[in-house]
Design a protein around this motif. Structure first.
Motif, PDB file in Angstrom:
ATOM      1  N   VAL A   1       0.843  -1.207   0.000  1.00  0.00           N
ATOM      2  CA  VAL A   1       0.000   0.000   0.000  1.00  0.00           C
ATOM      3  C   VAL A   1       0.876   1.254   0.000  1.00  0.00           C
ATOM      4  N   CYS A   2       1.884   1.262   0.870  1.00  0.00           N
ATOM      5  CA  CYS A   2       2.740   2.450   0.994  1.00  0.00           C
ATOM      6  C   CYS A   2       3.525   2.708  -0.291  1.00  0.00           C
ATOM      7  N   ILE A   3       4.066   1.660  -0.894  1.00  0.00           N
ATOM      8  CA  ILE A   3       4.857   1.860  -2.116  1.00  0.00           C
ATOM      9  C   ILE A   3       3.952   2.296  -3.262  1.00  0.00           C
ATOM     10  N   PHE A   4       2.748   1.736  -3.341  1.00  0.00           N
ATOM     11  CA  PHE A   4       1.777   2.152  -4.367  1.00  0.00           C
ATOM     12  C   PHE A   4       1.524   3.653  -4.261  1.00  0.00           C
ATOM     13  N   GLU A   5       1.294   4.138  -3.059  1.00  0.00           N
ATOM     14  CA  GLU A   5       1.011   5.562  -2.865  1.00  0.00           C
ATOM     15  C   GLU A   5       2.229   6.414  -3.196  1.00  0.00           C
ATOM     16  N   ALA A   6       3.421   5.915  -2.851  1.00  0.00           N
ATOM     17  CA  ALA A   6       4.651   6.661  -3.169  1.00  0.00           C
ATOM     18  C   ALA A   6       4.841   6.736  -4.683  1.00  0.00           C
ATOM     19  N   GLU A   7       4.562   5.628  -5.371  1.00  0.00           N
ATOM     20  CA  GLU A   7       4.643   5.628  -6.842  1.00  0.00           C
ATOM     21  C   GLU A   7       3.687   6.652  -7.442  1.00  0.00           C
ATOM     22  N   ALA A   8       2.461   6.662  -6.935  1.00  0.00           N
ATOM     23  CA  ALA A   8       1.451   7.590  -7.469  1.00  0.00           C
ATOM     24  C   ALA A   8       1.910   9.029  -7.262  1.00  0.00           C
ATOM     25  N   ASN A   9       2.448   9.336  -6.088  1.00  0.00           N
ATOM     26  CA  ASN A   9       2.895  10.706  -5.818  1.00  0.00           C
ATOM     27  C   ASN A   9       4.012  11.125  -6.771  1.00  0.00           C
ATOM     28  N   LEU A  10       4.966  10.215  -7.005  1.00  0.00           N
ATOM     29  CA  LEU A  10       6.082  10.555  -7.896  1.00  0.00           C
ATOM     30  C   LEU A  10       5.611  10.725  -9.333  1.00  0.00           C
ATOM     31  N   ALA A  11       4.678   9.884  -9.774  1.00  0.00           N
ATOM     32  CA  ALA A  11       4.202   9.949 -11.164  1.00  0.00           C
ATOM     33  C   ALA A  11       3.322  11.171 -11.414  1.00  0.00           C
ATOM     34  N   ILE A  12       2.591  11.601 -10.393  1.00  0.00           N
ATOM     35  CA  ILE A  12       1.581  12.656 -10.601  1.00  0.00           C
ATOM     36  C   ILE A  12       2.061  14.035 -10.154  1.00  0.00           C
ATOM     37  N   HIS A  13       2.809  14.098  -9.051  1.00  0.00           N
ATOM     38  CA  HIS A  13       3.061  15.405  -8.428  1.00  0.00           C
ATOM     39  C   HIS A  13       4.463  15.973  -8.638  1.00  0.00           C
ATOM     40  N   THR A  14       5.315  15.300  -9.414  1.00  0.00           N
ATOM     41  CA  THR A  14       6.691  15.789  -9.554  1.00  0.00           C
ATOM     42  C   THR A  14       6.940  16.374 -10.942  1.00  0.00           C
ATOM     43  N   SER A  15       8.062  17.071 -11.063  1.00  0.00           N
ATOM     44  CA  SER A  15       8.440  17.636 -12.359  1.00  0.00           C
ATOM     45  C   SER A  15       9.103  16.593 -13.243  1.00  0.00           C
TER      46      SER A  15
ATOM     47  N   GLY B   1      -8.957   8.080 -10.957  1.00  0.00           N
ATOM     48  CA  GLY B   1      -9.213   7.584  -9.604  1.00  0.00           C
ATOM     49  C   GLY B   1      -8.113   7.917  -8.617  1.00  0.00           C
ATOM     50  N   PHE B   2      -7.145   8.745  -9.068  1.00  0.00           N
ATOM     51  CA  PHE B   2      -6.120   9.240  -8.140  1.00  0.00           C
ATOM     52  C   PHE B   2      -6.589  10.602  -7.632  1.00  0.00           C
ATOM     53  N   GLY B   3      -5.827  11.184  -6.686  1.00  0.00           N
ATOM     54  CA  GLY B   3      -6.155  12.534  -6.239  1.00  0.00           C
ATOM     55  C   GLY B   3      -7.283  12.595  -5.228  1.00  0.00           C
ATOM     56  N   SER B   4      -7.417  11.543  -4.427  1.00  0.00           N
ATOM     57  CA  SER B   4      -8.447  11.567  -3.385  1.00  0.00           C
ATOM     58  C   SER B   4      -7.956  12.306  -2.145  1.00  0.00           C
TER      59      SER B   4
ATOM     60  N   LEU C   1      -8.808   5.170  -6.012  1.00  0.00           N
ATOM     61  CA  LEU C   1      -7.919   4.043  -5.742  1.00  0.00           C
ATOM     62  C   LEU C   1      -7.355   4.064  -4.317  1.00  0.00           C
ATOM     63  N   SER C   2      -7.006   5.249  -3.838  1.00  0.00           N
ATOM     64  CA  SER C   2      -6.452   5.316  -2.485  1.00  0.00           C
ATOM     65  C   SER C   2      -7.500   4.993  -1.427  1.00  0.00           C
ATOM     66  N   ALA C   3      -8.757   5.275  -1.740  1.00  0.00           N
ATOM     67  CA  ALA C   3      -9.828   4.917  -0.809  1.00  0.00           C
ATOM     68  C   ALA C   3      -9.953   3.398  -0.726  1.00  0.00           C
ATOM     69  N   ALA C   4      -9.877   2.750  -1.875  1.00  0.00           N
ATOM     70  CA  ALA C   4      -9.923   1.273  -1.871  1.00  0.00           C
ATOM     71  C   ALA C   4      -8.708   0.707  -1.147  1.00  0.00           C
ATOM     72  N   MET C   5      -7.555   1.348  -1.351  1.00  0.00           N
ATOM     73  CA  MET C   5      -6.351   0.907  -0.645  1.00  0.00           C
ATOM     74  C   MET C   5      -6.536   1.012   0.865  1.00  0.00           C
ATOM     75  N   ALA C   6      -7.219   2.064   1.281  1.00  0.00           N
ATOM     76  CA  ALA C   6      -7.372   2.304   2.715  1.00  0.00           C
ATOM     77  C   ALA C   6      -8.477   1.467   3.336  1.00  0.00           C
TER      78      ALA C   6
END
Lengths: 145, 113
Positions: A47-61, A108-111, B33-38
């Motif tokens: 779960v943690c690595i998935f979220e870290a991947e999403a942050n790097l892919a979406i929020h970085t330059s 479905g990202f950005g929640s 997706l993060s909601a499902a993860m949580a």
């Protein structure tokens, strides 16, 4: 944090490559299947690595790098990028707050739950950010089965 | 509730190979997706209209029993191929997440589990 380091490896994440988000988490989950004795620990790490991947892919330059380090009794993960940094850390750590662009939200990202998910399920969490880059460090520790 | 109960919902299509005797012990519905993860727990079914490849990461990492795509969403062929390889059960129904949640809520309660 533990200080006894054993083995580490790096996983690159490209800016905008949303299709690959989760691929590094799955690769780590498969590679480290024998490290943890409890499935829940492996799930928490995924779960943690998935979220870290999403942050790097979406929020970085320019994307970033995830470094996985195996410690005696935990896995330490460091996610680093080169900017633009988090303008308001307090808001970034508030549930539901997100700066994700529309294209990411449509997938479905950005929640506004990513960093919060990491902080909630990891056993250790730290984040530092400046316009030059952000570094997120977290650990998932082994628990007895 | 078993996955075969999902496969037998009206107009529901099974899109990948699945162990239909696998038990789904709960259900979570969200398109974030993060909601499902949580919130989704291992062995639960996830209802969503997101049909892209990232949903497979969520299902695999969380150990979900399967994914039920609402509103007739069909994943692309690459997503289905990865789902087959990773043994992730995917179903698709023309009904909305709300309608599916109602039907499955009844299924879970009628079966007493």
């Amino acid at each position: 944090m533990e200080n006894i380091e054993a083995e580490s490896f790096e996983l690159p994440v490209k800016r905008g490559d949303t299709g690959s988000i989760g691929s590094q988490a799955l690769a780590v989950k498969k590679k480290l299947g024998g490290f943890f004795t409890k499935n829940d620990d492996l799930r928490r790490l995924g779960v943690c690595i998935f979220e870290a991947e999403a942050n790097l892919a979406i929020h970085t330059s320019a994307g970033g790098v995830i470094t996985i380090t195996l410690l005696h009794n935990a896995v330490r993960v460091t996610a680093r990028d080169t900017g633009p940094g988090i303008a308001d850390m307090e808001k970034a750590l508030t549930m539901g707050y997100s700066t994700a662009p529309v294209w990411a939200r449509e997938l479905g990202f950005g929640s506004g739950m990513g960093l919060k998910n990491i902080r909630r399920v990891a056993d250790f969490f730290d984040i530092k950010s400046s316009p030059k880059g952000t570094e997120v460090v977290f650990e998932v520790r082994k628990h007895a089965s | 509730m078993l996955l075969k109960d999902i496969a037998q919902l009206q107009d529901c299509k099974q899109l990948t190979t699945a162990d239909l005797e696998r038990k789904a012990t709960g259900v979570y519905a969200s398109d974030m997706l993060s909601a499902a993860m949580a919130r989704a727990e291992p062995d639960w079914l996830w209802i969503t209209i997101q049909g892209h490849k990232n949903i497979l990461g969520v299902a695999s990492i969380k150990g979900l029993a399967g994914i039920l795509l609402a509103e007739g969403v069909q994943p692309d062929l690459e997503t289905l191929a990865v789902a087959e390889r990773e043994h992730i059960a995917i179903f698709s129904s023309p009904e909305t997440a709300f309608e599916l949640s109602g039907r499955i809520y009844k299924l879970l309660n009628n079966n007493g589990d």
